[in-house]
Design a protein around this motif. Structure first.
Motif, mmCIF file in Angstrom:
data_model
loop_
_atom_site.group_PDB
_atom_site.id
_atom_site.type_symbol
_atom_site.label_atom_id
_atom_site.label_comp_id
_atom_site.label_asym_id
_atom_site.label_seq_id
_atom_site.Cartn_x
_atom_site.Cartn_y
_atom_site.Cartn_z
ATOM 1 N N ASN A 145 2.648 8.045 2.001
ATOM 2 C CA ASN A 145 2.280 7.245 0.836
ATOM 3 C C ASN A 145 0.762 7.337 0.683
ATOM 4 O O ASN A 145 0.020 6.659 1.378
ATOM 5 N N LYS A 146 0.332 8.199 -0.208
ATOM 6 C CA LYS A 146 -1.111 8.442 -0.385
ATOM 7 C C LYS A 146 -1.820 7.262 -1.042
ATOM 8 O O LYS A 146 -3.033 7.161 -1.016
ATOM 9 N N HIS A 147 -1.035 6.367 -1.655
ATOM 10 C CA HIS A 147 -1.656 5.296 -2.437
ATOM 11 C C HIS A 147 -1.647 3.941 -1.731
ATOM 12 O O HIS A 147 -1.889 2.911 -2.358
ATOM 13 N N TYR B 182 3.326 9.479 11.653
ATOM 14 C CA TYR B 182 3.078 8.733 10.415
ATOM 15 C C TYR B 182 1.774 7.958 10.525
ATOM 16 O O TYR B 182 1.218 7.797 11.612
ATOM 17 N N ALA B 183 1.308 7.478 9.379
ATOM 18 C CA ALA B 183 0.119 6.629 9.327
ATOM 19 C C ALA B 183 0.510 5.271 8.761
ATOM 20 O O ALA B 183 1.516 5.164 8.056
ATOM 21 N N PRO B 184 -0.270 4.210 9.044
ATOM 22 C CA PRO B 184 0.039 2.907 8.449
ATOM 23 C C PRO B 184 0.089 3.025 6.925
ATOM 24 O O PRO B 184 -0.778 3.650 6.322
ATOM 25 N N GLY B 185 1.134 2.441 6.325
ATOM 26 C CA GLY B 185 1.302 2.534 4.877
ATOM 27 C C GLY B 185 2.407 3.498 4.480
ATOM 28 O O GLY B 185 2.920 3.439 3.365
ATOM 29 N N TYR B 186 2.802 4.389 5.410
ATOM 30 C CA TYR B 186 3.892 5.327 5.134
ATOM 31 C C TYR B 186 5.231 4.585 5.123
ATOM 32 O O TYR B 186 5.330 3.457 5.583
ATOM 33 N N ALA B 187 6.258 5.275 4.614
ATOM 34 C CA ALA B 187 7.612 4.716 4.614
ATOM 35 C C ALA B 187 8.519 5.592 5.464
ATOM 36 O O ALA B 187 8.223 6.767 5.706
ATOM 37 N N LEU B 188 9.608 5.005 5.916
ATOM 38 C CA LEU B 188 10.634 5.774 6.635
ATOM 39 C C LEU B 188 11.855 5.837 5.734
ATOM 40 O O LEU B 188 12.302 4.821 5.192
ATOM 41 N N GLY B 189 12.385 7.038 5.532
ATOM 42 C CA GLY B 189 13.597 7.214 4.753
ATOM 43 C C GLY B 189 14.810 7.198 5.671
ATOM 44 O O GLY B 189 14.772 7.764 6.766
ATOM 45 N N LEU C 80 -10.835 -5.887 -12.033
ATOM 46 C CA LEU C 80 -9.698 -5.521 -11.180
ATOM 47 C C LEU C 80 -9.321 -4.044 -11.364
ATOM 48 O O LEU C 80 -8.981 -3.356 -10.394
ATOM 49 N N ASN C 81 -9.413 -3.554 -12.601
ATOM 50 C CA ASN C 81 -9.165 -2.121 -12.862
ATOM 51 C C ASN C 81 -10.138 -1.241 -12.095
ATOM 52 O O ASN C 81 -9.766 -0.202 -11.560
ATOM 53 N N ASP C 82 -11.394 -1.680 -12.036
ATOM 54 C CA ASP C 82 -12.406 -0.934 -11.286
ATOM 55 C C ASP C 82 -12.056 -0.907 -9.801
ATOM 56 O O ASP C 82 -12.184 0.126 -9.141
ATOM 57 N N MET C 83 -11.618 -2.061 -9.298
ATOM 58 C CA MET C 83 -11.208 -2.121 -7.887
ATOM 59 C C MET C 83 -10.093 -1.111 -7.619
ATOM 60 O O MET C 83 -10.083 -0.423 -6.603
ATOM 61 N N GLN C 84 -9.150 -1.045 -8.561
ATOM 62 C CA GLN C 84 -8.018 -0.132 -8.420
ATOM 63 C C GLN C 84 -8.502 1.329 -8.393
ATOM 64 O O GLN C 84 -8.064 2.117 -7.559
ATOM 65 N N LYS C 85 -9.427 1.656 -9.287
ATOM 66 C CA LYS C 85 -9.972 3.021 -9.340
ATOM 67 C C LYS C 85 -10.689 3.383 -8.050
ATOM 68 O O LYS C 85 -10.667 4.528 -7.605
ATOM 69 N N GLN C 86 -11.337 2.398 -7.449
ATOM 70 C CA GLN C 86 -12.065 2.639 -6.183
ATOM 71 C C GLN C 86 -11.106 2.659 -4.976
ATOM 72 O O GLN C 86 -11.534 2.864 -3.844
ATOM 73 N N GLY C 87 -9.814 2.399 -5.234
ATOM 74 C CA GLY C 87 -8.848 2.347 -4.123
ATOM 75 C C GLY C 87 -8.923 1.051 -3.354
ATOM 76 O O GLY C 87 -8.419 0.944 -2.238
ATOM 77 N N ARG C 88 -9.529 0.015 -3.971
ATOM 78 C CA ARG C 88 -9.667 -1.269 -3.270
ATOM 79 C C ARG C 88 -8.592 -2.283 -3.676
ATOM 80 O O ARG C 88 -8.581 -3.404 -3.186
ATOM 81 N N TYR C 89 -7.706 -1.886 -4.579
ATOM 82 C CA TYR C 89 -6.562 -2.738 -4.939
ATOM 83 C C TYR C 89 -5.340 -1.831 -4.875
ATOM 84 O O TYR C 89 -5.155 -0.953 -5.701
ATOM 85 N N GLN C 90 -4.526 -2.031 -3.810
ATOM 86 C CA GLN C 90 -3.381 -1.125 -3.581
ATOM 87 C C GLN C 90 -2.097 -1.927 -3.491
ATOM 88 O O GLN C 90 -2.063 -3.002 -2.888
ATOM 89 N N ARG C 91 -1.028 -1.361 -4.096
ATOM 90 C CA ARG C 91 0.257 -2.064 -4.137
ATOM 91 C C ARG C 91 1.387 -1.175 -3.619
ATOM 92 O O ARG C 91 1.453 -0.002 -3.940
ATOM 93 N N ASP C 92 2.251 -1.777 -2.814
ATOM 94 C CA ASP C 92 3.471 -1.111 -2.353
ATOM 95 C C ASP C 92 4.601 -2.046 -2.756
ATOM 96 O O ASP C 92 4.957 -2.959 -2.022
#
Length: 390
Positions: free
Chosen positions: A233-235, A56-63, A376-388
């Motif tokens: 989790n690609k996002h 796994y990579a950081p950010g992934y989940a375990l089911g 903030l929308n621009d940040m999100q598009k650039q992948g600089r604002y990520q939510r889990d």
């Protein structure tokens, strides 16, 4: 002779573990992270992935494929006077399983839905249920399903003219529970760590328990196994380059993926700065991973930690309050290309953090509300604002 070769190959061929074929992983450690007088119970669980081939990579989940509470299963069997050893058909393929096992490991018994009540109404003449499923009572139906389970339904709307097979035919298959991974595989080869808050509350006159969180808190000992799989989790992931700054907001169990991020930063000697906002009820009992985080700060892996304790002062302090207190520096980091991450409660915390972030951009960037939202929308598009968030 040839047969022997084939069978050996079969034995050593790597199995592909997935949601439909989870790996039986051994639990190495299961400890409560909260202090004795805490109102919360948060488990730190270390699980062995040895022999699974899972990574796994950081950010992934375990089911985790969970099991229902044996006490709840027993109460259902008792209520309906069913024999748990009787075989029942569990799916369209016609597979069978003893009823008790089906209620324990195969079916979802803690959640009700409109569909379940509508189908169950065919097995009873109970007037209350017949009334509840009428189109004009949609709101009452929704209210009834909230916080109630199969046992409530069976107790509330009898007498039932139904076999166990009839009743389970309206149930949904149990879904796996997903948890943000709290470790870096580079720091812990062949292991995966989780941070799970035990969910317990009282509703409609009965104690309620989270299916998986309480299974882990009360019934899983070190040495036991749990059926697991990795969910990418690609996002939600670290920047590709280690020289980027990161800001992490993760109160409570929202700390989980950030522990994996910080461990990864330590192992890879990332040069970017990192800032963690963490919060919970009381500093003395609820500062999860305190010693680890302070050690990372001392070593320079973690640049800054800001904490918010909601019950230690008369006025409740939350992570978003700490963001606003540090708005000038926060905006400087963002202007310099920092990535901003949020993990945790979707209902309230993530909304409040989102709103506070817009406040910071609006104030420090001297922008209109609209421009701050666009920023903030621009940040999100650039992948600089990520939510889990969950």
């Amino acid at each position: 002779m040839q047969n022997t070769v084939v069978s050996t190959e079969k034995r050593t061929a790597p199995a592909v573990y997935s949601r439909t074929n989870p790996f039986q992983a051994r639990v190495l450690k299961n400890i409560n992270l909260n202090g004795e007088s805490s109102a919360k119970e948060t488990r730190h669980i270390e699980i062995s992935l040895e022999g699974s081939g899972l990574t796994y990579a950081p950010g992934y989940a375990l089911g985790i494929a969970p099991s229902n509470d044996p006490q709840l299963v027993s109460a259902i069997l008792e209520e309906m006077n069913w024999d748990g050893e009787n075989a029942v058909i569990i799916n369209k393929q016609g597979d069978t399983m003893p009823l008790k096992e089906a209620l324990t490991a195969y079916f979802e018994i803690t959640l009700l839905s409109k569909k379940i009540l509508q189908q169950a109404a065919e097995f009873t003449e109970n007037e209350e249920l017949q009334k509840l499923i009428l189109v004009e009572n949609a709101d009452q139906l929704k209210e009834y399903t909230n916080g109630r389970d199969l046992l409530d339904m069976l107790r509330d709307f009898g007498p039932w003219n139904a076999s166990a097979q009839d009743v389970i035919s309206v149930l949904r298959k149990m879904t796996p529970r997903l948890y943000s991974i709290a470790s870096s595989i580079a720091a812990h080869p062949n292991e995966v760590h989780l941070t799970i808050g035990a969910v317990r509350y009282t509703a409609h006159g009965r104690e309620r328990k989270g299916v998986c969180s309480v299974q882990v808190a009360e019934r899983i000992q070190e040495g036991d196994t749990l059926p697991v799989f990795v969910q990418p989790n690609k996002h939600f992931h670290l920047p590709e380059s280690g020289d980027k700054d990161i800001i992490m907001v993760g109160p409570g169990t929202g700390i989980a993926p950030f522990r994996s991020f910080i461990e990864e930063l330590a192992v890879t000697n990332a040069s970017g700065k990192s800032w963690l906002f963490f919060g919970d009820q009381h500093e003395a009992t609820d500062f999860l991973y305190k010693e680890e985080l302070e050690a990372y700060q001392k070593d320079g892996v973690l640049t800054k930690i800001d904490t918010a304790w909601s019950r230690d002062t008369e006025k409740k302090v939350y992570v978003q309050n700490k963001m606003l207190e540090n708005s000038k520096e926060l905006f400087e980091w963002i202007q310099n290309g920092a990535y901003f991450y949020v993990c945790g409660d979707k209902q309230r915390m993530a909304k409040d953090v989102h709103s506070a972030l817009i406040d910071v951009i609006e104030k420090e960037g001297a922008m209109s509300r609209e421009d701050a939202e666009a920023y903030l929308n621009d940040m999100q598009k650039q992948g600089r604002y990520q939510r889990d968030v969950y």
